[in-house]
Design a protein around this motif. Structure first.
Motif, PDB file in Angstrom:
ATOM      1  N   GLU A  52       0.834  -1.205   0.000  1.00  0.00           N
ATOM      2  CA  GLU A  52       0.000   0.000   0.000  1.00  0.00           C
ATOM      3  C   GLU A  52       0.868   1.253   0.000  1.00  0.00           C
ATOM      4  O   GLU A  52       0.554   2.233  -0.667  1.00  0.00           O
ATOM      5  CB  GLU A  52      -0.947  -0.022   1.205  1.00  0.00           C
ATOM      6  N   ALA A  53       1.976   1.212   0.753  1.00  0.00           N
ATOM      7  CA  ALA A  53       2.885   2.362   0.790  1.00  0.00           C
ATOM      8  C   ALA A  53       3.455   2.623  -0.605  1.00  0.00           C
ATOM      9  O   ALA A  53       3.609   3.767  -1.027  1.00  0.00           O
ATOM     10  CB  ALA A  53       3.998   2.129   1.797  1.00  0.00           C
ATOM     11  N   ALA A  54       3.748   1.546  -1.330  1.00  0.00           N
ATOM     12  CA  ALA A  54       4.323   1.680  -2.675  1.00  0.00           C
ATOM     13  C   ALA A  54       3.292   2.215  -3.663  1.00  0.00           C
ATOM     14  O   ALA A  54       3.643   2.653  -4.753  1.00  0.00           O
ATOM     15  CB  ALA A  54       4.869   0.340  -3.151  1.00  0.00           C
ATOM     16  N   LEU A  81      22.392   5.474 -14.718  1.00  0.00           N
ATOM     17  CA  LEU A  81      21.154   6.213 -14.920  1.00  0.00           C
ATOM     18  C   LEU A  81      19.975   5.270 -14.679  1.00  0.00           C
ATOM     19  O   LEU A  81      19.899   4.210 -15.292  1.00  0.00           O
ATOM     20  CB  LEU A  81      21.127   6.741 -16.361  1.00  0.00           C
ATOM     21  N   ILE A  82      19.089   5.657 -13.763  1.00  0.00           N
ATOM     22  CA  ILE A  82      17.923   4.788 -13.547  1.00  0.00           C
ATOM     23  C   ILE A  82      16.635   5.582 -13.724  1.00  0.00           C
ATOM     24  O   ILE A  82      16.607   6.807 -13.554  1.00  0.00           O
ATOM     25  CB  ILE A  82      17.915   4.124 -12.142  1.00  0.00           C
ATOM     26  N   GLU A 120      15.869  -1.574  -9.481  1.00  0.00           N
ATOM     27  CA  GLU A 120      15.541  -2.592 -10.487  1.00  0.00           C
ATOM     28  C   GLU A 120      14.160  -2.402 -11.099  1.00  0.00           C
ATOM     29  O   GLU A 120      13.891  -2.854 -12.202  1.00  0.00           O
ATOM     30  CB  GLU A 120      15.620  -3.985  -9.840  1.00  0.00           C
ATOM     31  N   GLU A 121      13.270  -1.754 -10.355  1.00  0.00           N
ATOM     32  CA  GLU A 121      11.887  -1.618 -10.814  1.00  0.00           C
ATOM     33  C   GLU A 121      11.457  -0.160 -10.678  1.00  0.00           C
ATOM     34  O   GLU A 121      11.265   0.341  -9.571  1.00  0.00           O
ATOM     35  CB  GLU A 121      10.978  -2.561  -9.996  1.00  0.00           C
ATOM     36  N   GLU A 122      11.284   0.474 -11.816  1.00  0.00           N
ATOM     37  CA  GLU A 122      10.962   1.898 -11.852  1.00  0.00           C
ATOM     38  C   GLU A 122       9.739   2.253 -10.997  1.00  0.00           C
ATOM     39  O   GLU A 122       9.717   3.265 -10.301  1.00  0.00           O
ATOM     40  CB  GLU A 122      10.693   2.286 -13.320  1.00  0.00           C
ATOM     41  N   LYS A 166      17.990  -4.007  -4.407  1.00  0.00           N
ATOM     42  CA  LYS A 166      18.810  -2.789  -4.536  1.00  0.00           C
ATOM     43  C   LYS A 166      17.918  -1.538  -4.557  1.00  0.00           C
ATOM     44  O   LYS A 166      16.985  -1.458  -5.351  1.00  0.00           O
ATOM     45  CB  LYS A 166      19.616  -2.832  -5.845  1.00  0.00           C
ATOM     46  N   TYR A 167      18.250  -0.605  -3.686  1.00  0.00           N
ATOM     47  CA  TYR A 167      17.457   0.611  -3.577  1.00  0.00           C
ATOM     48  C   TYR A 167      18.375   1.830  -3.477  1.00  0.00           C
ATOM     49  O   TYR A 167      19.569   1.712  -3.224  1.00  0.00           O
ATOM     50  CB  TYR A 167      16.573   0.565  -2.322  1.00  0.00           C
ATOM     51  N   THR A 168      17.765   2.981  -3.638  1.00  0.00           N
ATOM     52  CA  THR A 168      18.478   4.214  -3.338  1.00  0.00           C
ATOM     53  C   THR A 168      17.478   5.167  -2.702  1.00  0.00           C
ATOM     54  O   THR A 168      16.271   5.016  -2.871  1.00  0.00           O
ATOM     55  CB  THR A 168      19.127   4.820  -4.599  1.00  0.00           C
TER      56      THR A 168
END
Lengths: 93, 150
Positions: free
Chosen positions: A57-59, B2-3, B53-55, B33-35
């Motif tokens: 839900e947050a996403a 670039l993401i 990894e996932e826009e 992987k996050y930022t």
């Protein structure tokens, strides 16, 4: 799903290092003991599911991130935002 | 590199800005992987945990002390051992924010904070022992009040 019948005091071993013991059975409640390496996290499933749902839900947070920022920035910077906005308006004209 | 991001378009992210969640986040176990991104111009307290990894995967997060000054979660040491040595200098604690269509219903998850070791850029979402920390903690009124005070 694998189904095994166990009696009180009996256990199963998973992946050579996790032991699940049936400690007690009272009515429809089963008390389960788990011996596992410290690196294995163990949660009640309903709590884990609650957090999965909360993350999903947050996403999906619907509100535009600009609105969120407005709510969470100090008044001083929200004034700046207004100035920014005015400047933007000017450029539009 | 670039993401593509959910809220900020294409962003250049250097390697040292990448945070690895070895076990993912609950509900997103496959993404590791996050930022952290934020709108620096607006001095917002909110950041976005953006998947590398996932826009479309980005979760708004905040320092819990902003909304609950006495936030002090009890965490089993074993759970955060994989993050390496944590101390006051390198630990970053964030909670996720849920913003439904009705913004007044917004909540933070005090029960499952994100713990990050900023030195080695390893993170984990953990479930804390505190029974009085709910998964959905209402914050709209608190935020509004704080804004009024500042």
């Amino acid at each position: 799903m694998l189904a095994l019948s166990r009696k009180i005091g009996e256990s199963i071993i998973i992946d050579n290092n996790v032991e699940v013991v049936i400690l007690d059975i009272k009515g429809d409640q089963v008390k389960v003991g788990i011996n596992a390496p410290k690196s294995v996290t163990i949660y009640r499933k309903e709590l884990y599911e609650q957090i999965q749902t909360s993350n999903k839900e947050a996403a999906q947070s619907e509100v535009a991130f600009n609105e969120l920022d407005k709510l969470f920035c100090s008044n001083k910077s929200s004034k700046n935002n207004d100035i920014d906005k005015k400047q933007e308006d000017k450029t539009d004209i | 590199m670039l993401i593509k991001t959910k809220c900020f378009g294409e962003v250049e992210i250097s390697e040292e800005k990448v945070i690895t969640f070895e076990t993912g986040l609950m509900g997103f176990e496959d993404y590791k992987k996050y930022t952290l991104l934020n709108n620096s111009e607006k001095e917002s307290a909110i950041s976005w945990l953006q998947s590398m990894e996932e826009e479309t995967l980005a979760i708004p997060v905040i320092n819990p002390l902003v909304i609950k000054e006495d936030y002090n979660p009890t965490i089993m040491e074993d759970v955060i051992n994989p993050l390496g040595d944590l101390n006051d200098e390198n630990v970053v604690i964030l909670v996720t924010i849920r913003v439904p269509k009705d913004i007044t219903q917004m909540t933070v998850n005090l029960k499952a904070p994100l713990i990050i070791n900023a030195d080695v850029r390893l993170g984990a979402q953990v479930i804390v022992d505190n029974v009085d920390y709910p998964v959905k903690y209402d914050i709209y009124e608190i935020v509004k009040q704080k804004k009024g005070e500042s």
